[in-house]
Write a protein that holds these residues in place. Structure first.
Motif, PDB file in Angstrom:
ATOM      1  N   HIS A 100       0.846  -1.188   0.000  1.00  0.00           N
ATOM      2  CA  HIS A 100       0.000   0.000   0.000  1.00  0.00           C
ATOM      3  C   HIS A 100       0.885   1.243   0.000  1.00  0.00           C
ATOM      4  O   HIS A 100       1.926   1.272   0.659  1.00  0.00           O
ATOM      5  N   ALA A 101       0.481   2.283  -0.729  1.00  0.00           N
ATOM      6  CA  ALA A 101       1.316   3.468  -0.895  1.00  0.00           C
ATOM      7  C   ALA A 101       1.686   4.109   0.441  1.00  0.00           C
ATOM      8  O   ALA A 101       2.841   4.498   0.649  1.00  0.00           O
ATOM      9  N   ASN A 102       0.748   4.222   1.362  1.00  0.00           N
ATOM     10  CA  ASN A 102       1.015   4.879   2.647  1.00  0.00           C
ATOM     11  C   ASN A 102       1.284   3.886   3.768  1.00  0.00           C
ATOM     12  O   ASN A 102       2.079   4.150   4.667  1.00  0.00           O
ATOM     13  N   ALA A 103       0.591   2.757   3.741  1.00  0.00           N
ATOM     14  CA  ALA A 103       0.674   1.792   4.835  1.00  0.00           C
ATOM     15  C   ALA A 103       1.818   0.805   4.666  1.00  0.00           C
ATOM     16  O   ALA A 103       2.168   0.097   5.602  1.00  0.00           O
ATOM     17  N   GLY A 104       2.419   0.742   3.479  1.00  0.00           N
ATOM     18  CA  GLY A 104       3.485  -0.215   3.242  1.00  0.00           C
ATOM     19  C   GLY A 104       2.953  -1.617   3.032  1.00  0.00           C
ATOM     20  O   GLY A 104       1.811  -1.807   2.590  1.00  0.00           O
ATOM     21  N   ASN A 105       3.749  -2.606   3.341  1.00  0.00           N
ATOM     22  CA  ASN A 105       3.326  -3.998   3.180  1.00  0.00           C
ATOM     23  C   ASN A 105       2.213  -4.323   4.170  1.00  0.00           C
ATOM     24  O   ASN A 105       2.357  -4.118   5.375  1.00  0.00           O
ATOM     25  N   LEU A 106       1.118  -4.833   3.630  1.00  0.00           N
ATOM     26  CA  LEU A 106      -0.104  -5.055   4.416  1.00  0.00           C
ATOM     27  C   LEU A 106      -0.618  -6.468   4.211  1.00  0.00           C
ATOM     28  O   LEU A 106      -0.591  -6.994   3.099  1.00  0.00           O
ATOM     29  N   ILE A 107      -1.076  -7.068   5.300  1.00  0.00           N
ATOM     30  CA  ILE A 107      -1.741  -8.370   5.258  1.00  0.00           C
ATOM     31  C   ILE A 107      -3.033  -8.281   6.050  1.00  0.00           C
ATOM     32  O   ILE A 107      -3.056  -7.705   7.142  1.00  0.00           O
ATOM     33  N   GLN A 108      -4.118  -8.838   5.496  1.00  0.00           N
ATOM     34  CA  GLN A 108      -5.367  -8.972   6.244  1.00  0.00           C
ATOM     35  C   GLN A 108      -5.790 -10.434   6.192  1.00  0.00           C
ATOM     36  O   GLN A 108      -5.735 -11.074   5.146  1.00  0.00           O
ATOM     37  N   ILE A 109      -6.213 -10.945   7.357  1.00  0.00           N
ATOM     38  CA  ILE A 109      -6.648 -12.338   7.466  1.00  0.00           C
ATOM     39  C   ILE A 109      -8.120 -12.401   7.843  1.00  0.00           C
ATOM     40  O   ILE A 109      -8.567 -11.692   8.752  1.00  0.00           O
ATOM     41  N   ASP A 110      -8.860 -13.234   7.130  1.00  0.00           N
ATOM     42  CA  ASP A 110     -10.259 -13.533   7.440  1.00  0.00           C
ATOM     43  C   ASP A 110     -10.274 -14.747   8.362  1.00  0.00           C
ATOM     44  O   ASP A 110      -9.899 -15.847   7.960  1.00  0.00           O
ATOM     45  N   HIS A 111     -10.706 -14.538   9.603  1.00  0.00           N
ATOM     46  CA  HIS A 111     -10.702 -15.619  10.589  1.00  0.00           C
ATOM     47  C   HIS A 111     -12.052 -16.326  10.711  1.00  0.00           C
ATOM     48  O   HIS A 111     -12.230 -17.192  11.563  1.00  0.00           O
ATOM     49  N   GLY A 112     -12.997 -15.958   9.847  1.00  0.00           N
ATOM     50  CA  GLY A 112     -14.312 -16.583   9.883  1.00  0.00           C
ATOM     51  C   GLY A 112     -15.250 -15.892  10.859  1.00  0.00           C
ATOM     52  O   GLY A 112     -14.820 -15.193  11.776  1.00  0.00           O
ATOM     53  N   GLY A 113     -16.535 -16.079  10.628  1.00  0.00           N
ATOM     54  CA  GLY A 113     -17.531 -15.502  11.513  1.00  0.00           C
ATOM     55  C   GLY A 113     -17.589 -13.995  11.471  1.00  0.00           C
ATOM     56  O   GLY A 113     -18.136 -13.367  12.384  1.00  0.00           O
ATOM     57  N   GLY A 114     -17.020 -13.378  10.440  1.00  0.00           N
ATOM     58  CA  GLY A 114     -17.013 -11.928  10.322  1.00  0.00           C
ATOM     59  C   GLY A 114     -15.800 -11.260  10.947  1.00  0.00           C
ATOM     60  O   GLY A 114     -15.699 -10.036  10.922  1.00  0.00           O
ATOM     61  N   TRP A 115     -14.856 -12.039  11.478  1.00  0.00           N
ATOM     62  CA  TRP A 115     -13.709 -11.478  12.182  1.00  0.00           C
ATOM     63  C   TRP A 115     -12.466 -11.417  11.296  1.00  0.00           C
ATOM     64  O   TRP A 115     -12.149 -12.369  10.581  1.00  0.00           O
ATOM     65  N   PHE A 116     -11.771 -10.284  11.359  1.00  0.00           N
ATOM     66  CA  PHE A 116     -10.582 -10.039  10.544  1.00  0.00           C
ATOM     67  C   PHE A 116      -9.482  -9.427  11.401  1.00  0.00           C
ATOM     68  O   PHE A 116      -9.750  -8.759  12.402  1.00  0.00           O
ATOM     69  N   THR A 117      -8.223  -9.649  10.998  1.00  0.00           N
ATOM     70  CA  THR A 117      -7.098  -8.912  11.564  1.00  0.00           C
ATOM     71  C   THR A 117      -6.284  -8.338  10.421  1.00  0.00           C
ATOM     72  O   THR A 117      -6.178  -8.933   9.347  1.00  0.00           O
ATOM     73  N   THR A 118      -5.706  -7.143  10.651  1.00  0.00           N
ATOM     74  CA  THR A 118      -4.935  -6.442   9.630  1.00  0.00           C
ATOM     75  C   THR A 118      -3.599  -6.012  10.211  1.00  0.00           C
ATOM     76  O   THR A 118      -3.530  -5.558  11.359  1.00  0.00           O
ATOM     77  N   TYR A 119      -2.529  -6.142   9.411  1.00  0.00           N
ATOM     78  CA  TYR A 119      -1.168  -5.838   9.840  1.00  0.00           C
ATOM     79  C   TYR A 119      -0.503  -4.973   8.777  1.00  0.00           C
ATOM     80  O   TYR A 119      -0.518  -5.323   7.598  1.00  0.00           O
ATOM     81  N   ILE A 120       0.099  -3.857   9.192  1.00  0.00           N
ATOM     82  CA  ILE A 120       0.718  -2.969   8.204  1.00  0.00           C
ATOM     83  C   ILE A 120       2.135  -2.565   8.626  1.00  0.00           C
ATOM     84  O   ILE A 120       2.549  -2.794   9.761  1.00  0.00           O
ATOM     85  N   HIS A 121       2.857  -1.976   7.667  1.00  0.00           N
ATOM     86  CA  HIS A 121       4.253  -1.546   7.784  1.00  0.00           C
ATOM     87  C   HIS A 121       5.221  -2.728   7.794  1.00  0.00           C
ATOM     88  O   HIS A 121       6.346  -2.606   8.275  1.00  0.00           O
ATOM     89  N   LEU A 122       4.822  -3.878   7.257  1.00  0.00           N
ATOM     90  CA  LEU A 122       5.661  -5.066   7.343  1.00  0.00           C
ATOM     91  C   LEU A 122       6.903  -4.956   6.458  1.00  0.00           C
ATOM     92  O   LEU A 122       6.872  -4.382   5.370  1.00  0.00           O
ATOM     93  N   GLN A 123       7.975  -5.544   6.930  1.00  0.00           N
ATOM     94  CA  GLN A 123       9.196  -5.644   6.134  1.00  0.00           C
ATOM     95  C   GLN A 123       9.013  -6.666   5.026  1.00  0.00           C
ATOM     96  O   GLN A 123       9.417  -6.459   3.882  1.00  0.00           O
ATOM     97  N   VAL A 124       8.403  -7.790   5.375  1.00  0.00           N
ATOM     98  CA  VAL A 124       8.208  -8.905   4.450  1.00  0.00           C
ATOM     99  C   VAL A 124       6.809  -9.465   4.629  1.00  0.00           C
ATOM    100  O   VAL A 124       6.335  -9.604   5.757  1.00  0.00           O
TER     101      VAL A 124
END
Length: 305
Positions: A100-124
């Motif tokens: 992402h241009a501002n957030a850098g490397n980003l990952i979002q995980i769908d954990h089921g049941g409507g629940w998600f987690t998001t992680y940004i600024h990752l090196q890898v």
């Protein structure tokens, strides 16, 4: 690293100012009605999230001016934050993985049941969209990518509930679907300007973390470890059965007619630093020129930066 032997940089106050004042460009807020509260049934369905780091590690969690989002740095004193292993807090499926241009490397995980987690600024980013992950599986490494990282190593983490039911979760700005975070049954980020020191990860403490993100290979000789493909010598990967994480193309290593353009990211047996270094795939015993496969013949995946 072999089966046998199986920055310190202060967290600048400017980070709090940047994260409080500047939302991530491109992040899409949900409606106020959708994010005002969680129903009791939804809250009860929240996965048993664990801190997204290996068992026993201690981390500092700061809400700064963007609660319930949290910025996480490694204790003590942020030493070792850059390049630290990030793991899944619960089982799920990768919903987003991109730069992402501002957030850098980003990952979002769908954990089921409507629940998600998001992680940004990752090196890898070590997982791609569609990958299934289990709790404790490595998904990336902490870094400081993206303009809004302010150049300070940390991971910005959000838990979210898909209140509008569209199959994804908005992130990064006030009014998005992010919610107060819970790890090992405790709540964090209920208000701005909160700091939680020495929060200990219980992720996969009850058993061995999943190994499927590692590729096992045999090396015929001690391999020089380098900081980057073909870069500065940092240590040694001893001959024998070793694990590697991924491959990247780099300077060709050749001896006589044997040659290989691939470099394998791994943990060395000796050296400083020894984690996340690179060795040439020339040292693999089972395969030929410009091959990078594990002992079972599986092609080692590309490193995702």
């Amino acid at each position: 690293m072999s089966a046998a032997s199986l920055l310190k940089r202060p967290l600048l106050i400017a980070l709090a100012v940047v994260m409080a004042a500047a939302p991530f460009a491109g992040a899409t807020p949900a409606s106020a009605a959708a994010t005002s509260s969680l129903s009791k049934s939804a809250a009860a369905a929240r996965p048993a999230f664990q801190l997204p780091f290996p068992c026993g590690q201690q981390w500092r969690l700061d809400s700064w001016g963007h609660a319930p989002a949290l910025d996480m740095t490694k204790e003590p004193n942020q030493a070792g934050t850059e390049g630290a292993t990030l793991v899944a807090p619960a089982a799920g499926r990768v919903n987003q993985s991109f730069l992402h241009a501002n957030a850098g490397n980003l990952i979002q995980i769908d954990h089921g049941g409507g629940w998600f987690t998001t992680y940004i600024h990752l090196q890898v980013r070590s997982v791609q969209v569609g990958a299934n992950v289990t709790m404790g599986q490595m998904i990336g490494r902490v870094g400081h990518t993206g303009e809004t990282s302010n150049g300070v190593p940390h991971v910005h983490v959000e838990q979210a509930f898909d209140a509008n039911g569209n199959g994804s979760a908005t992130w990064g700005v006030a009014g998005s679907e992010r919610v107060v975070q819970m790890y090992n049954g405790a709540s964090y980020g209920t208000a701005n300007s909160q700091t939680f020191r020495n929060v200990t990860s219980n992720n996969t403490c009850g058993g061995t973390p999943p190994e499927r993100y590692k590729y096992w290979v045999d090396t015929f000789a001690d391999a020089p470890g380098r900081s980057t493909p073909g870069g500065t010598r940092t240590g040694t990967l001893l001959a024998g059965t070793n694990y590697v994480y991924c491959k990247v193309e780099g300077p060709v290593v050749s001896v006589g007619s044997a040659h290989n353009k691939w470099w394998l990211q791994t943990d060395l047996d000796t050296g400083n630093p020894w984690q996340n270094q690179y060795v040439s795939a020339y040292y693999l015993t089972r395969w030929g020129n410009d091959e990078a496969r594990d002992n079972n013949g599986n092609t080692i995946r590309d490193c995702v930066f």
